[in-house]
Design an enzyme around this catalytic site. Structure first.
Site, PDB file in Angstrom:
ATOM      1  N   ASN A  74     -13.458   0.022  17.987  1.00  7.60           N
ATOM      2  CA  ASN A  74     -12.988   0.351  19.340  1.00  7.60           C
ATOM      3  C   ASN A  74     -13.855   1.306  20.155  1.00  7.60           C
ATOM      4  OD1 ASN A  74     -10.473  -1.144  19.234  1.00  7.60           O
ATOM      5  ND2 ASN A  74      -9.875   0.328  17.664  1.00  7.60           N
ATOM      6  N   ASN A  80       0.875  -1.173   0.000  1.00  8.03           N
ATOM      7  CA  ASN A  80       0.000   0.000   0.000  1.00  8.03           C
ATOM      8  C   ASN A  80       0.913   1.223   0.000  1.00  8.03           C
ATOM      9  OD1 ASN A  80      -1.826   2.019   0.466  1.00  8.03           O
ATOM     10  ND2 ASN A  80      -2.756   1.066   2.273  1.00  8.03           N
ATOM     11  N   ASN A  97      -9.991   7.101  10.456  1.00  6.09           N
ATOM     12  CA  ASN A  97      -9.659   8.489  10.129  1.00  6.09           C
ATOM     13  C   ASN A  97     -10.448   8.962   8.919  1.00  6.09           C
ATOM     14  OD1 ASN A  97      -7.870   9.869  11.811  1.00  6.09           O
ATOM     15  ND2 ASN A  97      -6.269   8.405  11.264  1.00  6.09           N
ATOM     16  N   ARG A 129      -2.676  -2.007  -3.409  1.00  4.74           N
ATOM     17  CA  ARG A 129      -3.898  -1.257  -3.153  1.00  4.74           C
ATOM     18  C   ARG A 129      -3.867  -0.025  -4.036  1.00  4.74           C
ATOM     19  NH1 ARG A 129      -5.915   2.115   2.095  1.00  4.74           N
ATOM     20  NH2 ARG A 129      -7.912   2.616   1.173  1.00  4.74           N
ATOM     21  N   GLU A 151      -7.802  -5.172   5.451  1.00  4.68           N
ATOM     22  CA  GLU A 151      -7.692  -4.861   4.025  1.00  4.68           C
ATOM     23  C   GLU A 151      -6.522  -5.590   3.361  1.00  4.68           C
ATOM     24  OE1 GLU A 151      -9.229  -0.477   3.333  1.00  4.68           O
ATOM     25  OE2 GLU A 151      -8.511  -0.747   5.368  1.00  4.68           O
ATOM     26  N   LEU A 165     -15.507   3.087   9.937  1.00  6.69           N
ATOM     27  CA  LEU A 165     -15.248   4.332  10.659  1.00  6.69           C
ATOM     28  C   LEU A 165     -13.804   4.368  11.153  1.00  6.69           C
ATOM     29  CD1 LEU A 165     -18.534   4.360  12.831  1.00  6.69           C
ATOM     30  CD2 LEU A 165     -18.217   5.158  10.479  1.00  6.69           C
TER      31      LEU A 165
HETATM   32  P1  ADP Z   1      -7.236   4.958   9.120  1.00 10.41           P
HETATM   33  O1  ADP Z   1      -8.404   5.516   8.360  1.00 10.41           O
HETATM   34  O2  ADP Z   1      -6.079   5.910   9.195  1.00 10.41           O
HETATM   35  O3  ADP Z   1      -6.873   3.544   8.734  1.00 10.41           O
HETATM   36  P2  ADP Z   1      -8.059   3.711  11.608  1.00 10.41           P
HETATM   37  O4  ADP Z   1      -9.037   2.765  11.030  1.00 10.41           O
HETATM   38  O5  ADP Z   1      -6.774   3.167  12.134  1.00 10.41           O
HETATM   39  O6  ADP Z   1      -7.760   4.922  10.632  1.00 10.41           O
HETATM   40  O7  ADP Z   1      -8.794   4.491  12.804  1.00 10.41           O
HETATM   41  C1  ADP Z   1      -8.172   5.496  13.519  1.00 10.41           C
HETATM   42  C2  ADP Z   1      -9.204   6.112  14.468  1.00 10.41           C
HETATM   43  O8  ADP Z   1      -9.626   5.116  15.406  1.00 10.41           O
HETATM   44  C3  ADP Z   1      -8.636   7.278  15.271  1.00 10.41           C
HETATM   45  O9  ADP Z   1      -9.560   8.358  15.272  1.00 10.41           O
HETATM   46  C4  ADP Z   1      -8.517   6.676  16.671  1.00 10.41           C
HETATM   47  O10 ADP Z   1      -8.641   7.639  17.694  1.00 10.41           O
HETATM   48  C5  ADP Z   1      -9.709   5.730  16.661  1.00 10.41           C
HETATM   49  N1  ADP Z   1      -9.608   4.791  17.797  1.00 10.41           N
HETATM   50  C6  ADP Z   1      -8.679   3.838  18.006  1.00 10.41           C
HETATM   51  N2  ADP Z   1      -8.877   3.252  19.209  1.00 10.41           N
HETATM   52  C7  ADP Z   1      -9.958   3.848  19.782  1.00 10.41           C
HETATM   53  C8  ADP Z   1     -10.675   3.695  21.006  1.00 10.41           C
HETATM   54  N3  ADP Z   1     -10.317   2.797  21.912  1.00 10.41           N
HETATM   55  N4  ADP Z   1     -11.740   4.492  21.223  1.00 10.41           N
HETATM   56  C9  ADP Z   1     -12.122   5.412  20.312  1.00 10.41           C
HETATM   57  N5  ADP Z   1     -11.503   5.593  19.122  1.00 10.41           N
HETATM   58  C10 ADP Z   1     -10.440   4.833  18.858  1.00 10.41           C
END
Ligand code: ADP
Length: 397
Positions: free
Chosen positions: A335, A7, A212, A92, A385, A210
């Protein structure tokens, strides 16, 4: 068979190496990230089982980074014997335009099409191409496969993908909803089908990816029929730094307010909005959730985010007619119990009942979190992914 998944971003390459023995049996043997490329202190981090290896050196392009990764894996760590062992490399690719509704073996024609789609994804596709060129050089005998973020959404019907602007923009320039995160929406909808032991072709689900970046998709009988991201990944939900949906006239107003500086407005909407814009502190959901009761702006940001997820869920329930499951995935979806609860509360009259006990915690494995009498199930399914791309590679080769 060894399958390497790449990626490539503008200044990074994420990778994961799988061994595929029998269909359905994929074992990840190492993964890592080369980032800060084009800078003096480029860094490679590799995970081999529980062990972590780090390497810092100036790497001025993607090819040099990949060469260093290979050197570490072959000579230093002896994870593989040589580059010939890698038979397939899966890439990707963010934008495949209208041409690709599934993954393809990359040849010159495919490269030309990815180049043609640079106009739609000016940040991502050029980086993806750099990854392809570096990989062709490093693994000259391997089959290179392209897996597109947009491909899964090519089943959208015209009434979902055509915007209400002059039709000539679609015909002439390809302006339409494309949708993104397709690999993840596809992966979790299939994983849910597998979990409940039914064919995906008999299920209607709403998938909420859900992270970033965030998007929701309506999937009917295994096929995407609508999704919240559009012509670009800016449309739809509010995200970490992206505004998501807004009045198009507001964009014009912003352009005027910023002295016709289109780049400034682009930066505002893509990099300075969303969680970051509303809290004026962070794009990261975790600290915002932790401060929900302590900081007004954190409460507001969480309220806006979950309200928008709920609105998309509601509209896709209407679009699908019948829904079997609402699936949460991505860093936030997997999470944040608060976001899952706030996005599905008060929907009992629509047959959606969250089990607040089962919803507690962070999920590393798939789980149903609705009550047994909920007409529509709610599930958390961790996305993967890289694995999904490896599976696509195995299917094609
Ligand atoms: P990306 O789109 O960069 O792949 P991810 O899928 O890794 O992103 O998600 C990142 C998001 O997940 C961030 O906003 C992070 O704060 C949130 N996150 C991770 N762990 C937790 C948690 N325990 N509670 C709330 N949000 C979380």
């Amino acid at each position: 068979m060894h399958i390497l998944v790449l990626n490539a971003g503008s200044s990074s390459i994420k990778f994961e190496l799988f061994i595929n023995k029998t269909p359905g049996d994929f074992k990840s043997i190492t993964s890592g990230l080369a980032d800060r490329l084009y800078l003096a202190e480029s860094k490679i981090k590799i995970k081999i089982g529980e062990r972590k290896v780090e390497f810092v050196k100036e790497m001025l392009d993607h090819s040099t980074a990949l060469e260093n990764v290979i050197r570490i894996l072959v000579e230093q760590e002896k994870v593989i014997e040589n580059t010939e062992q890698i038979k397939v490399v899966g890439h990707r690719i963010v934008h495949g335009g209208e041409k690709y509704a599934s993954s393809v073996v990359i040849d010159d024609e495919v490269i030309a099409e990815i180049e043609n789609c640079v106009q739609f994804a000016p940040l991502h596709n050029p980086a993806n191409l750099k990854g392809i060129y570096a990989s062709k050089k490093a693994f000259s005998s391997a089959i290179q496969v392209g897996v597109f973020d947009t491909a899964f959404h090519q089943t959208l019907p015209p009434h979902a993908y055509i915007y209400g602007i002059p039709y000539s923009y679609y015909k002439k320039y390809g302006v339409r909803r494309y949708g993104f995160h397709g690999t993840s929406h596809d992966f979790v909808s299939k994983a849910y089908a597998e979990m409940i032991g039914k064919p995906v072709s008999e299920l209607n689900v709403i998938t909420c990816h859900l992270g970033n970046g965030a998007s929701v998709a309506a999937i009917k009988n295994g096929k995407s029929i609508d999704t919240s991201m559009g012509f670009t990944p800016l449309e739809g939900l509010m995200m970490g730094t992206r505004s998501g949906d807004l009045d198009p006239a507001l964009v014009l107003w912003l352009v005027e307010k910023n002295n016709n500086d289109i780049d400034a407005v682009n930066r505002i909407l893509n990099k300075e909005s969303g969680f970051l814009g509303v809290t004026e502190e962070t794009n990261d959901c975790k600290p915002i959730e932790d401060n929900y009761d302590k900081a007004e702006k954190c409460k507001l940001a969480m309220d806006i985010f979950s309200y928008r997820v709920k609105k998309y869920i509601g509209s896709y329930m209407a679009a699908l007619g019948r829904v079997d499951c609402i699936i949460f995935t991505g860093g936030i979806g997997e999470n944040s119990e608060m976001i899952r609860e706030m996005s599905t509360d008060n929907m009992e009259s629509f047959g959606v009942k969250l089990d607040t006990e089962k919803n507690i915690g962070r999920f590393k494995k798939s789980a149903i979190i609705s009550t047994p009498d909920s007409n529509i199930q709610i599930a958390v399914i961790p996305t993967n992914e890289q694995l999904s791309i490896a599976q696509e590679c195995a299917k094609l080769t």
